[in-house]
Design an enzyme around this catalytic site. Structure first.
Site, PDB file in Angstrom:
ATOM      1  N   LYS A  33      46.015 -22.708  27.880  1.00  0.00           N
ATOM      2  CA  LYS A  33      46.349 -21.830  26.708  1.00  0.00           C
ATOM      3  C   LYS A  33      47.205 -22.799  25.822  1.00  0.00           C
ATOM      4  O   LYS A  33      47.337 -23.946  25.731  1.00  0.00           O
ATOM      5  CB  LYS A  33      46.802 -20.610  26.750  1.00  0.00           C
ATOM      6  CG  LYS A  33      46.009 -19.797  28.112  1.00  0.00           C
ATOM      7  CD  LYS A  33      46.375 -18.458  28.080  1.00  0.00           C
ATOM      8  CE  LYS A  33      45.673 -17.725  29.179  1.00  0.00           C
ATOM      9  NZ  LYS A  33      45.734 -16.343  29.093  1.00  0.00           N
ATOM     10  N   GLY A  41      46.734 -12.084  32.538  1.00  0.00           N
ATOM     11  CA  GLY A  41      48.251 -12.151  32.347  1.00  0.00           C
ATOM     12  C   GLY A  41      49.361 -10.872  32.664  1.00  0.00           C
ATOM     13  O   GLY A  41      50.297 -10.913  32.230  1.00  0.00           O
ATOM     14  N   GLU A  79      36.108 -11.895  33.480  1.00  0.00           N
ATOM     15  CA  GLU A  79      37.666 -11.900  33.002  1.00  0.00           C
ATOM     16  C   GLU A  79      37.991 -10.424  32.685  1.00  0.00           C
ATOM     17  O   GLU A  79      37.777 -10.130  31.386  1.00  0.00           O
ATOM     18  CB  GLU A  79      38.068 -12.783  32.235  1.00  0.00           C
ATOM     19  CG  GLU A  79      37.873 -14.298  32.819  1.00  0.00           C
ATOM     20  CD  GLU A  79      38.929 -15.228  32.188  1.00  0.00           C
ATOM     21  OE1 GLU A  79      39.688 -15.734  32.894  1.00  0.00           O
ATOM     22  OE2 GLU A  79      39.164 -15.375  30.999  1.00  0.00           O
ATOM     23  N   ASN A 120      43.151 -22.872  32.712  1.00  0.00           N
ATOM     24  CA  ASN A 120      43.272 -22.786  31.231  1.00  0.00           C
ATOM     25  C   ASN A 120      44.729 -22.813  30.843  1.00  0.00           C
ATOM     26  O   ASN A 120      45.482 -21.827  31.201  1.00  0.00           O
ATOM     27  CB  ASN A 120      42.700 -21.403  31.052  1.00  0.00           C
ATOM     28  CG  ASN A 120      42.869 -21.098  29.519  1.00  0.00           C
ATOM     29  OD1 ASN A 120      42.973 -21.971  28.546  1.00  0.00           O
ATOM     30  ND2 ASN A 120      42.351 -19.736  28.978  1.00  0.00           N
ATOM     31  N   HIS A 179      36.576 -16.670  25.478  1.00  0.00           N
ATOM     32  CA  HIS A 179      37.911 -16.103  25.984  1.00  0.00           C
ATOM     33  C   HIS A 179      38.143 -14.911  25.349  1.00  0.00           C
ATOM     34  O   HIS A 179      37.990 -14.737  24.097  1.00  0.00           O
ATOM     35  CB  HIS A 179      38.784 -17.268  26.206  1.00  0.00           C
ATOM     36  CG  HIS A 179      39.889 -16.630  26.989  1.00  0.00           C
ATOM     37  ND1 HIS A 179      41.042 -15.814  26.499  1.00  0.00           N
ATOM     38  CD2 HIS A 179      40.211 -17.023  28.449  1.00  0.00           C
ATOM     39  CE1 HIS A 179      41.766 -15.664  27.722  1.00  0.00           C
ATOM     40  NE2 HIS A 179      41.463 -16.424  28.579  1.00  0.00           N
ATOM     41  N   GLU A 223      40.991 -13.829  24.522  1.00  0.00           N
ATOM     42  CA  GLU A 223      41.860 -13.909  23.400  1.00  0.00           C
ATOM     43  C   GLU A 223      41.392 -14.533  22.440  1.00  0.00           C
ATOM     44  O   GLU A 223      41.814 -13.934  21.070  1.00  0.00           O
ATOM     45  CB  GLU A 223      42.977 -15.098  24.208  1.00  0.00           C
ATOM     46  CG  GLU A 223      43.856 -14.347  25.372  1.00  0.00           C
ATOM     47  CD  GLU A 223      44.303 -15.145  26.232  1.00  0.00           C
ATOM     48  OE1 GLU A 223      44.470 -16.278  25.826  1.00  0.00           O
ATOM     49  OE2 GLU A 223      44.870 -14.637  27.193  1.00  0.00           O
ATOM     50  N   SER A 258      44.678 -12.885  36.635  1.00  0.00           N
ATOM     51  CA  SER A 258      45.879 -12.938  37.582  1.00  0.00           C
ATOM     52  C   SER A 258      45.526 -13.195  38.731  1.00  0.00           C
ATOM     53  O   SER A 258      46.039 -12.836  39.854  1.00  0.00           O
ATOM     54  CB  SER A 258      46.520 -11.551  37.519  1.00  0.00           C
ATOM     55  OG  SER A 258      47.122 -11.237  36.294  1.00  0.00           O
TER      56      SER A 258
HETATM   57  C1  PEP Z   1      43.009 -16.562  31.402  1.00  0.00           C
HETATM   58  O1  PEP Z   1      43.536 -16.506  30.623  1.00  0.00           O
HETATM   59  O2  PEP Z   1      41.882 -16.943  31.396  1.00  0.00           O
HETATM   60  C2  PEP Z   1      43.548 -16.036  32.774  1.00  0.00           C
HETATM   61  C3  PEP Z   1      42.665 -15.785  33.728  1.00  0.00           C
HETATM   62  O3  PEP Z   1      44.755 -15.771  32.770  1.00  0.00           O
HETATM   63  P1  PEP Z   1      45.691 -15.344  33.977  1.00  0.00           P
HETATM   64  O4  PEP Z   1      45.254 -16.052  35.152  1.00  0.00           O
HETATM   65  O5  PEP Z   1      46.991 -15.605  33.609  1.00  0.00           O
HETATM   66  O6  PEP Z   1      45.405 -13.934  34.143  1.00  0.00           O
END
Ligand code: PEP
Length: 269
Positions: A13, A191, A185, A11, A108, A110, A230
């Site tokens: 973003k 992040g 997630e 992803n 997601h 976000e 992460s």
């Molecule tokens: C994400 O945005 O779906 C995500 C898992 O980000 P990160 O790997 O940076 O934590």
């Protein structure tokens, strides 16, 4: 790793330019050539892994052409509930298919936290994706406060349940056919550098499969449940070794070709 074919999705973003997006896609395709996915697909065999890139909307069409000859597939980061009309700024599922995109991330955290995606709206997006023949990746996960309150499973079950209840039996079949997946997630892990332990993640993944199984047992056993939050080379192997973790949704590490390719290799091994 379970027998389900794993998926690793990057992803991207709101990052990159036309030039850096092209360079990243090419670098990932070249890095993955070592896993020998391309020839397997050309021979009509199932490759050991599905790898998706999810760039910003504006780069999808161009990247679809760029990676057409490789094993890489493209996903969008979001989709409109509506099919057409006066919805300024939205992108419809059929438009995504039209430019060669086959997957779409829905719900997601976000989008939920910053852009008002409610559980019901996320369900609408899953339905829109299925109608257009896309494969939705439904994201679910709890915040830190919800986890601290012991509400992880309640929150994740609710997020899933709203979508499952929105699907009629024909749409459940479409979800199976189009290989809808779920990404667990935990919001506090996205992040932040913090990651759920493999055992904690496994417990939630198993519960996700059980929740889906109460709606449709066949769908549940084939369902790919990805972990996101992460994921890095250093933790990928241990996470992917868990029975109900069928790959990953990768944010930050997906912007680094070498790191992302190594994560893919961990999922394929
Ligand atoms: C994400 O945005 O779906 C995500 C898992 O980000 P990160 O790997 O940076 O934590």
């Amino acid at each position: 790793m379970a027998t389900r074919r794993p998926i690793v999705a990057g992803n991207w973003k709101l990052h990159g330019s036309r030039q850096t997006s092209r360079a990243l896609a090419v670098a990932v395709a070249e890095g993955l050539a070592g896993i020998d996915l391309g020839p397997a697909r050309l021979r009509g065999e199932n490759p050991p892994l599905e790898v998706l890139l999810c760039p910003p909307f504006v780069y999808l069409a161009e990247l679809a052409e760029l990676v057409a000859a490789s094993h890489l597939r493209l996903g969008a980061q979001d989709v409109a509930v509506e099919e057409a009309g006066a919805f300024t700024g939205e992108v419809a599922a059929a438009m995504l298919r039209d430019v060669g995109c086959r997957y779409v991330i829905t719900g997601h955290s976000e989008r939920r936290a910053l852009f008002g995606d409610t559980d019901e709206r996320v369900a609408g997006k899953v339905l829109a994706a299925l109608r257009a023949g896309l494969s939705p990746i439904l994201c679910v996960g709890e915040t830190r406060a919800e986890r601290d309150a012991g509400d992880t499973l309640t929150v994740v079950r609710r997020q899933l349940q709203v979508v499952l209840e929105a699907l009629d039996s024909g749409q459940v079949s479409a979800a199976e056919r189009q290989m809808m997946s779920v990404a667990y997630e935990p919001v506090w892990a996205i992040g932040t550098g913090l990651t759920a332990t493999p055992a904690d993640a496994q417990a939630v993944h198993a519960d996700i499969r059980a929740t889906v199984g109460r709606r449709d047992a066949t769908m549940a056993s084939a369902l790919r449940v990805l972990y996101g939050g992460s994921v890095k080379v250093s933790n990928a192997k241990d996470l992917f070794a868990m029975q109900d973790i069928d790959g990953g949704l990768i944010g930050g590490a997906a912007l680094l070709a070498g790191e992302f390719v190594s994560i893919c290799k961990a999922a394929a091994s």
